[in-house]
Design a protein around this motif. Structure first.
Motif, mmCIF file in Angstrom:
data_model
loop_
_atom_site.group_PDB
_atom_site.id
_atom_site.type_symbol
_atom_site.label_atom_id
_atom_site.label_comp_id
_atom_site.label_asym_id
_atom_site.label_seq_id
_atom_site.Cartn_x
_atom_site.Cartn_y
_atom_site.Cartn_z
ATOM 1 N N UNK A 218 0.803 -1.225 0.000
ATOM 2 C CA UNK A 218 0.000 0.000 0.000
ATOM 3 C C UNK A 218 0.840 1.281 0.000
ATOM 4 N N UNK A 219 1.894 1.376 0.816
ATOM 5 C CA UNK A 219 2.680 2.623 0.811
ATOM 6 C C UNK A 219 3.353 2.930 -0.528
ATOM 7 N N UNK A 220 3.439 1.935 -1.422
ATOM 8 C CA UNK A 220 4.041 2.157 -2.737
ATOM 9 C C UNK A 220 3.086 2.894 -3.679
ATOM 10 N N UNK A 221 1.821 3.039 -3.291
ATOM 11 C CA UNK A 221 0.870 3.785 -4.106
ATOM 12 C C UNK A 221 0.367 3.067 -5.331
ATOM 13 N N UNK A 222 -0.084 1.795 -5.215
ATOM 14 C CA UNK A 222 -0.658 1.137 -6.394
ATOM 15 C C UNK A 222 -1.884 1.901 -6.886
ATOM 16 N N UNK A 223 -2.108 1.863 -8.190
ATOM 17 C CA UNK A 223 -3.229 2.616 -8.765
ATOM 18 C C UNK A 223 -4.574 2.014 -8.380
ATOM 19 N N UNK A 224 -4.594 0.721 -8.116
ATOM 20 C CA UNK A 224 -5.845 0.040 -7.776
ATOM 21 C C UNK A 224 -5.550 -1.161 -6.905
ATOM 22 N N UNK B 18 -17.945 -0.540 4.743
ATOM 23 C CA UNK B 18 -17.062 -0.868 3.619
ATOM 24 C C UNK B 18 -16.420 0.391 3.061
ATOM 25 N N UNK B 19 -17.218 1.452 2.909
ATOM 26 C CA UNK B 19 -16.681 2.714 2.396
ATOM 27 C C UNK B 19 -15.600 3.249 3.326
ATOM 28 N N UNK B 20 -15.843 3.188 4.626
ATOM 29 C CA UNK B 20 -14.856 3.685 5.591
ATOM 30 C C UNK B 20 -13.562 2.869 5.528
ATOM 31 N N UNK B 21 -13.702 1.554 5.411
ATOM 32 C CA UNK B 21 -12.514 0.698 5.326
ATOM 33 C C UNK B 21 -11.755 0.951 4.031
ATOM 34 N N UNK B 22 -12.489 1.129 2.923
ATOM 35 C CA UNK B 22 -11.833 1.436 1.647
ATOM 36 C C UNK B 22 -11.125 2.779 1.716
ATOM 37 N N UNK C 7 -7.087 3.889 1.022
ATOM 38 C CA UNK C 7 -6.622 5.027 0.220
ATOM 39 C C UNK C 7 -5.691 5.924 1.040
ATOM 40 N N UNK C 8 -6.013 6.110 2.296
ATOM 41 C CA UNK C 8 -5.124 6.929 3.141
ATOM 42 C C UNK C 8 -3.771 6.258 3.327
ATOM 43 N N UNK C 9 -3.737 4.948 3.253
ATOM 44 C CA UNK C 9 -2.473 4.228 3.389
ATOM 45 C C UNK C 9 -1.665 4.231 2.091
ATOM 46 N N UNK C 10 -2.282 4.653 0.986
ATOM 47 C CA UNK C 10 -1.501 4.768 -0.238
ATOM 48 C C UNK C 10 -2.188 4.336 -1.511
ATOM 49 N N UNK C 11 -3.203 3.466 -1.432
ATOM 50 C CA UNK C 11 -3.884 3.015 -2.648
ATOM 51 C C UNK C 11 -4.616 4.185 -3.302
ATOM 52 N N UNK C 12 -4.490 4.325 -4.591
ATOM 53 C CA UNK C 12 -5.148 5.434 -5.284
ATOM 54 C C UNK C 12 -6.618 5.153 -5.555
ATOM 55 N N UNK C 13 -6.974 3.889 -5.686
ATOM 56 C CA UNK C 13 -8.374 3.506 -5.875
ATOM 57 C C UNK C 13 -8.583 2.142 -5.233
ATOM 58 N N UNK C 14 -9.802 1.926 -4.735
ATOM 59 C CA UNK C 14 -10.146 0.659 -4.103
ATOM 60 C C UNK C 14 -11.421 0.129 -4.748
ATOM 61 N N UNK C 15 -11.354 -1.084 -5.255
ATOM 62 C CA UNK C 15 -12.521 -1.794 -5.774
ATOM 63 C C UNK C 15 -12.784 -2.951 -4.827
ATOM 64 N N UNK C 16 -13.824 -2.819 -3.999
ATOM 65 C CA UNK C 16 -14.131 -3.819 -2.980
ATOM 66 C C UNK C 16 -15.244 -4.728 -3.480
ATOM 67 N N UNK C 17 -14.933 -6.006 -3.668
ATOM 68 C CA UNK C 17 -15.941 -6.965 -4.117
ATOM 69 C C UNK C 17 -16.644 -7.553 -2.898
ATOM 70 N N UNK C 18 -17.973 -7.563 -2.944
ATOM 71 C CA UNK C 18 -18.781 -7.936 -1.785
ATOM 72 C C UNK C 18 -19.674 -9.140 -2.057
#
Length: 313
Positions: A164-170, A192-196, A200-211
């Motif tokens: 995550x700290x490397x900043x993956x785009x997704x 789920x939104x809060x966890x996603x 993002x705050x940890x570095x991910x630029x986008x999060x796609x959470x499958x539920x």
């Protein structure tokens, strides 16, 4: 290698007979590549391959016409078995994968980065094998970024936490993986939104959470979106998350259109037996909203440890 066996029921301590079974090349990255290739999208899958199973996988990829680079390793590639009952209940038996040594890990990185250029997507999928590979995904993300490529990561646990700290785009966690990584209980869409957002705050630029049957949530620079696809009958959910990721990338990898395409591919995948989704992009009704009900309960809530929690229902 995935073997899917369809059975009438799963008895304990008795014989179950399978009238239909399938053997397919698999692994999350292979699943994504096969789906993209089936929809005429240029792709190459790079995978470690060792032993007789490795020979089978590469042979099957050749038969499917999927471009691939097989990196030789000393140990045998694992095989998994999925037992699918008529109500779509799936019991999975997963072998422990092989270990990689320093040289094998370095060869895998070199092979992957050697095929990545500007504006390409590098998709890193699956659990990291044992051995000297702690930095495998980190080195690949940093190497791809140095080539002006974009990176998607679909993994879990420490491998996801460290990248995550490397900043993956997704990143594409499922609900269990999201709960485990953030230490949050997920009982509602708002959870789920809060966890996603934490990812993002940890570095991910986008999060796609499958539920699963609850749909999917996308959180990126364009906003927050919730989507669900309408499925008449679920046959097997194995590989659905990989189809979701493949469709999302094919749809532009950003915003509601990509989420819609990803959910349509996933919905098509769950209506087929086996692991691989090899169909063309389907026309399936998908509902997308940027005004989600944060208090809407999940059908399958998760504890902070990532396990289903009936007490949260």
């Amino acid at each position: 290698m995935d073997r899917t066996m369809c059975i009438d029921r799963l008895p304990h301590g008795d014989i179950a007979r399978s009238p239909r079974s399938y053997i397919e090349p698999s692994g999350k990255g292979v699943n994504v590549a096969v789906a993209l290739h089936a929809n005429a999208i240029d792709v190459v899958t790079i995978l470690p391959a060792g032993g007789f199973t490795g020979m089978q996988i590469t042979g099957m990829l050749s038969d499917l016409g999927v471009p691939h680079i097989a990196v030789p390793i000393a140990q045998e590639i694992r095989s998994n078995v999925s037992l699918v009952e008529p109500d779509a209940t799936v019991t999975k038996i997963n072998e422990v994968g092989p270990s990689l040594d320093d040289a094998e890990a370095a060869s895998l990185i070199t092979a992957a980065l050697g095929h990545v250029g500007a504006d390409d997507w590098l998709v890193l999928c699956g659990t990291l094998p044992d051995g000297a590979v702690e930095r495998l995904y980190i080195d690949m993300v940093e190497g791809a970024q140095g080539r002006n490529a974009q990176v998607a990561v679909d993994t879990s646990g420490e491998a996801l936490r460290s990248v995550l700290p490397c900043g993956p785009d997704l990143v594409k966690p499922n609900a269990d993986e999201l709960a485990e990584l953030t230490g949050r209980a997920l009982a509602t869409l708002g959870d789920v939104v809060d966890a996603a957002g934490e990812l993002r705050r940890r570095g991910a630029r986008a999060v796609l959470a499958s539920l699963g049957s609850d749909g999917a949530i996308l959180l990126d620079d364009s906003g927050c979106y919730f989507g669900q696809a309408r499925v008449d009958r679920v046959v097997s959910a194995v590989g659905a998350g990989d189809a979701l990721l493949a469709g999302f990338l094919a749809g532009g990898a950003k915003g509601p259109r990509a989420l819609r395409d990803g959910l349509a591919w996933a919905a098509a995948a769950v209506q087929h037996e086996g692991t691989l989704y090899r169909g063309r992009a389907p026309r399936i009704e998908v509902d997308i909203s940027d005004d989600l009900d944060r208090n809407r309960p999940l059908k399958e809530p998760c504890t902070a440890a990532g396990q289903p929690a009936e007490s949260l229902v």
